[in-house]
Design an enzyme around this catalytic site. Structure first.
Site, PDB file in Angstrom:
ATOM      1  N   GLY A 127       0.501  -1.201  -0.121  1.00 20.08           N
ATOM      2  CA  GLY A 127       0.095  -0.086   0.028  1.00 20.08           C
ATOM      3  C   GLY A 127       0.690   1.105  -0.351  1.00 20.08           C
ATOM      4  N   GLY A 181       1.719   3.090  -9.557  1.00 19.90           N
ATOM      5  CA  GLY A 181       2.404   4.209  -9.406  1.00 19.90           C
ATOM      6  C   GLY A 181       1.729   5.207  -9.360  1.00 19.90           C
ATOM      7  N   ASP A 182       1.427   4.840 -10.625  1.00 21.24           N
ATOM      8  CA  ASP A 182       0.640   6.915 -11.520  1.00 21.24           C
ATOM      9  C   ASP A 182      -0.365   6.710 -11.416  1.00 21.24           C
ATOM     10  OD1 ASP A 182       3.353   6.632 -12.866  1.00 21.24           O
ATOM     11  OD2 ASP A 182       3.066   5.898 -14.824  1.00 21.24           O
TER      12      ASP A 182
END
Length: 306
Positions: A223, A249-250
């Site tokens: 997370g 991540g984007d």
């Protein structure tokens, strides 16, 4: 609108093969091309969520023309404000192995950007900031762009009271943090490289001492850890999901930005970021997310205050 900056945009090519073997010739089962680069991935997710989004950065040559054509075909309120350059936009090639689910990534370095092209971008960036509710500075720097570029862009945004999120690595991250961005979004490896600490909480606290107002660190399947002036939280998905983590991540950045622009508190920002990240693992490519997975995960993310 939300502004995303991708100084080293790319045309993403994805090849799917039944099994990837070294020193062998492969027949590609499926191929796809999409606009790429971290900020463009963020923008595509934001637009899919319904947020008015403007993308800027550089695009040039035949590859850049293809990228811009594909951007125009994207769903949602997405505006192209990329600055044209002489050099050819880079390509990234992902080879997905259907037998394992793994993806091998090959990334070109990027085109040379001239001083005049950088000055043209800087002028456009300042104009776009006038109507921006938030800005994301994302990804690597192409050759010719100053290593302190992100630090400069952070200061430009802060001078105009536009909240700014920074997502990069290495020396551009170190210099950018010192310019005091509102949020930095490193992954665990980038955070360790910046601070020298492999313990995420200690490294995030150190990053705040270096200048970041808040830190939201991606920890992969574990997370996101957020260290902010309002508190410290760890948000986790309900379970690890199989799939391709490229672009997760984007999507987390898109989740943070969208909730931030709506005035939601940090726990809600983290919930959305983790849910979108998980939903991207289940999607075909970066810049996309599986909506059913997103909606289901959104109700099951656990946010724990530390």
């Amino acid at each position: 609108m939300i502004l995303t900056v991708t100084l080293n945009a790319a045309l993403d090519l994805t090849y799917r093969v039944p099994r990837l073997l070294p020193h062998a010739s492969h027949r590609v089962a499926r191929a796809a091309e999409r606009p790429g680069g971290k900020g463009l991935n963020v923008a595509r997710v934001l637009a899919a969520l319904g947020h008015e989004t403007v993308v800027t950065g550089f695009a040039g040559g035949p590859t850049g023309n293809t990228l811009r054509r594909l951007l125009a075909e994207c769903a949602g309120p997405l505006t192209d404000a990329l600055v044209p350059i002489t050099g050819d936009t880079r390509r990234t090639v992902g080879v997905a192995d259907d037998s394992t689910g793994d993806t091998t990534q090959l990334n070109e370095g990027g085109p040379d950007v001239t001083p005049d092209e950088w000055a043209a971008f800087d002028e456009r960036y300042v104009r776009l900031l006038r109507n921006a509710r938030a800005v994301a500075l994302c990804g690597s720097l192409p050759p010719g762009v100053p290593v302190g570029a992100y630090a400069h862009l952070v200061r430009e945004a802060r001078a105009r009271h536009v909240p700014v999120l920074l997502d990069t690595s290495g020396e551009p991250l170190r210099r950018g943090v010192a310019a005091r961005p509102d949020v930095v979004k490193p992954n665990a490896a980038e955070l360790a490289a910046l601070t020298g600490s492999t313990e995420p909480l200690r490294a995030a606290l150190d990053t705040r001492r270096r200048g970041a107002h808040a830190v939201a660190a991606s920890l992969g399947p574990e997370g996101i850890l957020a260290v902010t002036p309002d508190g410290t939280w760890h948000a986790t998905p309900p379970k690890p999901l199989p799939g391709n983590p490229t672009g997760a991540g984007d999507s987390a950045v898109a989740g943070l930005l969208s909730a931030w622009s709506e005035g939601l508190p940090w726990p809600d920002r983290l919930t959305r970021a983790v849910a979108l990240s998980a939903a991207t693992v289940r999607a075909p490519a970066a810049g996309e997310f599986d909506r059913a997975t997103y909606e289901e995960t959104l109700t099951r993310v656990r946010v724990r205050e530390l």
